[in-house]
Design a protein around this motif. Structure first.
Motif, PDB file in Angstrom:
ATOM      1  N   ILE A 113       0.840  -1.198   0.000  1.00 56.64           N
ATOM      2  CA  ILE A 113       0.000   0.000   0.000  1.00 56.64           C
ATOM      3  C   ILE A 113       0.878   1.253   0.000  1.00 56.64           C
ATOM      4  CG2 ILE A 113      -1.664   1.332   1.351  1.00 56.64           C
ATOM      5  CD1 ILE A 113      -2.790  -1.389   2.307  1.00 56.64           C
ATOM      6  N   ALA A 114       1.967   1.214   0.769  1.00 55.52           N
ATOM      7  CA  ALA A 114       2.900   2.344   0.776  1.00 55.52           C
ATOM      8  C   ALA A 114       3.488   2.559  -0.610  1.00 55.52           C
ATOM      9  CB  ALA A 114       4.010   2.104   1.799  1.00 55.52           C
ATOM     10  N   ALA A 115       3.813   1.473  -1.300  1.00 59.32           N
ATOM     11  CA  ALA A 115       4.347   1.592  -2.665  1.00 59.32           C
ATOM     12  C   ALA A 115       3.321   2.236  -3.594  1.00 59.32           C
ATOM     13  CB  ALA A 115       4.749   0.217  -3.191  1.00 59.32           C
ATOM     14  N   ALA A 116       2.066   1.866  -3.426  1.00 58.79           N
ATOM     15  CA  ALA A 116       1.013   2.403  -4.292  1.00 58.79           C
ATOM     16  C   ALA A 116       0.787   3.893  -4.054  1.00 58.79           C
ATOM     17  CB  ALA A 116      -0.286   1.641  -4.067  1.00 58.79           C
ATOM     18  N   GLU A 171       5.111   8.643  -4.339  1.00 56.86           N
ATOM     19  CA  GLU A 171       5.248   9.356  -5.606  1.00 56.86           C
ATOM     20  C   GLU A 171       6.568   9.041  -6.303  1.00 56.86           C
ATOM     21  OE1 GLU A 171       4.680  13.507  -5.029  1.00 56.86           O
ATOM     22  OE2 GLU A 171       2.605  13.299  -4.311  1.00 56.86           O
ATOM     23  N   GLU A 172       7.635   8.877  -5.533  1.00 52.30           N
ATOM     24  CA  GLU A 172       8.947   8.629  -6.134  1.00 52.30           C
ATOM     25  C   GLU A 172       9.064   7.177  -6.598  1.00 52.30           C
ATOM     26  OE1 GLU A 172       9.621  11.301  -2.450  1.00 52.30           O
ATOM     27  OE2 GLU A 172       8.317   9.632  -3.084  1.00 52.30           O
ATOM     28  N   GLU A 173       9.574   6.977  -7.804  1.00 47.78           N
ATOM     29  CA  GLU A 173       9.700   5.623  -8.342  1.00 47.78           C
ATOM     30  C   GLU A 173      10.666   4.783  -7.515  1.00 47.78           C
ATOM     31  OE1 GLU A 173      10.616   5.576 -12.466  1.00 47.78           O
ATOM     32  OE2 GLU A 173       8.712   6.501 -13.060  1.00 47.78           O
ATOM     33  N   TRP A 174      11.777   5.383  -7.039  1.00 45.86           N
ATOM     34  CA  TRP A 174      12.738   4.600  -6.267  1.00 45.86           C
ATOM     35  C   TRP A 174      12.123   4.119  -4.962  1.00 45.86           C
ATOM     36  CZ3 TRP A 174      14.261   5.398  -1.299  1.00 45.86           C
ATOM     37  CH2 TRP A 174      14.025   6.662  -0.729  1.00 45.86           C
ATOM     38  N   LEU A 175      11.243   4.954  -4.368  1.00 45.90           N
ATOM     39  CA  LEU A 175      10.611   4.568  -3.118  1.00 45.90           C
ATOM     40  C   LEU A 175       9.551   3.491  -3.358  1.00 45.90           C
ATOM     41  CD1 LEU A 175      10.603   5.102  -0.090  1.00 45.90           C
ATOM     42  CD2 LEU A 175       8.955   6.964  -0.472  1.00 45.90           C
ATOM     43  N   GLN A 176       8.836   3.598  -4.462  1.00 42.25           N
ATOM     44  CA  GLN A 176       7.905   2.535  -4.833  1.00 42.25           C
ATOM     45  C   GLN A 176       8.627   1.206  -4.938  1.00 42.25           C
ATOM     46  OE1 GLN A 176       6.269   3.839  -8.551  1.00 42.25           O
ATOM     47  NE2 GLN A 176       5.183   5.599  -7.659  1.00 42.25           N
ATOM     48  N   ASP A 177       9.752   1.209  -5.657  1.00 45.36           N
ATOM     49  CA  ASP A 177      10.526  -0.024  -5.835  1.00 45.36           C
ATOM     50  C   ASP A 177      11.057  -0.549  -4.502  1.00 45.36           C
ATOM     51  OD1 ASP A 177      10.076   0.195  -8.538  1.00 45.36           O
ATOM     52  OD2 ASP A 177      12.056   1.035  -9.000  1.00 45.36           O
ATOM     53  N   TRP A 178      11.483   0.377  -3.636  1.00 38.17           N
ATOM     54  CA  TRP A 178      12.043  -0.036  -2.350  1.00 38.17           C
ATOM     55  C   TRP A 178      10.989  -0.755  -1.508  1.00 38.17           C
ATOM     56  CZ3 TRP A 178      11.347   0.895   2.900  1.00 38.17           C
ATOM     57  CH2 TRP A 178      12.417   0.516   3.725  1.00 38.17           C
ATOM     58  N   PHE A 179       9.793  -0.193  -1.468  1.00 41.09           N
ATOM     59  CA  PHE A 179       8.717  -0.824  -0.703  1.00 41.09           C
ATOM     60  C   PHE A 179       8.355  -2.188  -1.285  1.00 41.09           C
ATOM     61  CE2 PHE A 179       7.314   3.573   0.732  1.00 41.09           C
ATOM     62  CZ  PHE A 179       7.677   3.364   2.051  1.00 41.09           C
ATOM     63  N   LEU A 180       8.271  -2.277  -2.610  1.00 42.46           N
ATOM     64  CA  LEU A 180       7.887  -3.542  -3.238  1.00 42.46           C
ATOM     65  C   LEU A 180       8.951  -4.609  -3.035  1.00 42.46           C
ATOM     66  CD1 LEU A 180       6.275  -2.261  -6.553  1.00 42.46           C
ATOM     67  CD2 LEU A 180       5.105  -3.242  -4.562  1.00 42.46           C
ATOM     68  N   ASP A 181      10.218  -4.223  -3.132  1.00 42.55           N
ATOM     69  CA  ASP A 181      11.293  -5.194  -2.889  1.00 42.55           C
ATOM     70  C   ASP A 181      11.232  -5.734  -1.459  1.00 42.55           C
ATOM     71  OD1 ASP A 181      12.249  -4.908  -5.454  1.00 42.55           O
ATOM     72  OD2 ASP A 181      13.862  -3.510  -4.915  1.00 42.55           O
ATOM     73  N   LEU A 182      10.990  -4.838  -0.506  1.00 44.28           N
ATOM     74  CA  LEU A 182      10.911  -5.272   0.886  1.00 44.28           C
ATOM     75  C   LEU A 182       9.666  -6.120   1.120  1.00 44.28           C
ATOM     76  CD1 LEU A 182      12.269  -5.180   3.632  1.00 44.28           C
ATOM     77  CD2 LEU A 182      11.021  -3.062   4.126  1.00 44.28           C
ATOM     78  N   PRO A 221       3.905   7.853   2.875  1.00 42.83           N
ATOM     79  CA  PRO A 221       4.462   6.500   2.923  1.00 42.83           C
ATOM     80  C   PRO A 221       5.900   6.441   3.433  1.00 42.83           C
ATOM     81  CG  PRO A 221       3.298   6.851   0.853  1.00 42.83           C
ATOM     82  CD  PRO A 221       3.369   8.181   1.533  1.00 42.83           C
ATOM     83  N   CYS A 222       6.669   7.501   3.267  1.00 38.39           N
ATOM     84  CA  CYS A 222       8.060   7.460   3.707  1.00 38.39           C
ATOM     85  C   CYS A 222       8.164   7.193   5.197  1.00 38.39           C
ATOM     86  CB  CYS A 222       8.788   8.758   3.350  1.00 38.39           C
ATOM     87  SG  CYS A 222       8.517  10.111   4.507  1.00 38.39           S
ATOM     88  N   ALA A 223       7.107   7.480   5.953  1.00 41.65           N
ATOM     89  CA  ALA A 223       7.127   7.217   7.393  1.00 41.65           C
ATOM     90  C   ALA A 223       7.380   5.746   7.685  1.00 41.65           C
ATOM     91  CB  ALA A 223       5.810   7.662   8.023  1.00 41.65           C
ATOM     92  N   ILE A 224       6.970   4.867   6.766  1.00 44.60           N
ATOM     93  CA  ILE A 224       7.159   3.438   6.954  1.00 44.60           C
ATOM     94  C   ILE A 224       8.646   3.091   7.000  1.00 44.60           C
ATOM     95  CG2 ILE A 224       6.584   1.139   6.072  1.00 44.60           C
ATOM     96  CD1 ILE A 224       4.165   2.688   6.955  1.00 44.60           C
ATOM     97  N   VAL A 225       9.495   3.935   6.417  1.00 41.26           N
ATOM     98  CA  VAL A 225      10.938   3.711   6.522  1.00 41.26           C
ATOM     99  C   VAL A 225      11.359   3.796   7.989  1.00 41.26           C
ATOM    100  CG1 VAL A 225      13.220   4.520   5.804  1.00 41.26           C
ATOM    101  CG2 VAL A 225      11.305   4.602   4.194  1.00 41.26           C
ATOM    102  N   CYS A 285      15.202   9.924   2.076  1.00 40.26           N
ATOM    103  CA  CYS A 285      13.957  10.583   2.478  1.00 40.26           C
ATOM    104  C   CYS A 285      14.221  11.752   3.413  1.00 40.26           C
ATOM    105  CB  CYS A 285      13.023   9.583   3.155  1.00 40.26           C
ATOM    106  SG  CYS A 285      12.237   8.390   2.052  1.00 40.26           S
ATOM    107  N   ALA A 286      15.259  11.634   4.236  1.00 42.34           N
ATOM    108  CA  ALA A 286      15.544  12.640   5.261  1.00 42.34           C
ATOM    109  C   ALA A 286      16.109  13.929   4.693  1.00 42.34           C
ATOM    110  CB  ALA A 286      16.507  12.073   6.302  1.00 42.34           C
TER     111      ALA A 286
END
Length: 222
Positions: free
Chosen positions: A59-62, A65-76, A126-130, A185-186
């Motif tokens: 859900i965070a990936a969806a 907005e950033e593609e790299w963050l989408q990929d990071w969430f999906l990989d995890l 979604p970055c909060a999930i990091v 993100c920071a």
């Protein structure tokens, strides 16, 4: 000069030490006083949390907005799939019936983290999930190997230690990817504060999960 991750770690260090590392549940494991019912209760609470983890990561990936963050969430999310099955496996080796033992709702600790992360992913950023991952993967990487090794002293856990063993190994790699995502993100100070707050609250909720395990030991014992 310390990076954003190290600065955040320094902020949450007192909570990590006082509420988590020094929690009676951890002392119980390390001091040879863990009982099968307490361990089963820990696996039960963990089952609920890790069963939801791939969902709120996806859900965070969806919502990212950033593609790299989408990929990071999906990989995890892919890496975290089916870890609830490890808890089920371990419970079976403890002679618990998972179908009966895993009914109902999680305790306050797991409940809090599940609700927190769905809320952050959909309603905040979604970055909060990091920040959540910094807390949980950090615990797995630091306390995980120590706890997994200590389980060797318990006869009842000889075949029922798959969850802790897997996480003690996998989280060593995961925490390095978390650090990189946190730093990126920071760059936004608002996001830094959000991730650090999430990290802090997750540690408090994890301490509650440990308390729930200690207090839920009498439930459904075989």
């Amino acid at each position: 000069m310390a990076g954003a991750y190290d600065s955040a770690l320094a902020e949450v260090a007192p909570t990590l030490k006082n509420l988590v590392v020094e929690h009676p549940f951890i002392d119980t494991i390390l001091n040879g006083e863990l009982t099968k019912p307490v361990y089963a209760a820990y696996l039960r609470e963990t089952y609920f949390l890790v069963g939801q983890t791939p969902h709120f990561l996806s859900i965070a990936a969806a919502h990212a907005e950033e593609e790299w963050l989408q990929d990071w969430f999906l990989d995890l999310a892919i890496d975290e799939r089916h870890h609830d099955r490890l808890c089920v496996r371990d419970l079976r080796y403890l002679d618990y019936d998972p179908d009966a033992y895993l009914t109902g709702h999680p305790g306050l600790g797991a409940w809090t983290m599940i609700g927190q992360n769905h809320y952050l992913a959909t309603m905040v950023d979604p970055c909060a999930i990091v920040g959540f991952a910094a807390a949980t993967e950090g615990l797995g990487a630091s306390l995980g190997p120590q706890a997994a090794a200590a389980m060797g002293q318990y006869e009842f856990a000889q075949k029922a230690n798959s969850f802790l063993r897997v996480h003690a190994a996998e989280d060593q790699e995961h925490i390095e990817t978390v650090k990189k995502a946190f730093e990126q993100c920071a760059e936004d100070p608002v996001r830094y504060r959000l991730m650090t707050t999430t990290w802090e609250y997750t540690l408090r909720a994890y301490a509650q999960l440990f308390t729930d395990a200690l207090e839920g030991a009498g439930r459904g014992a075989p």
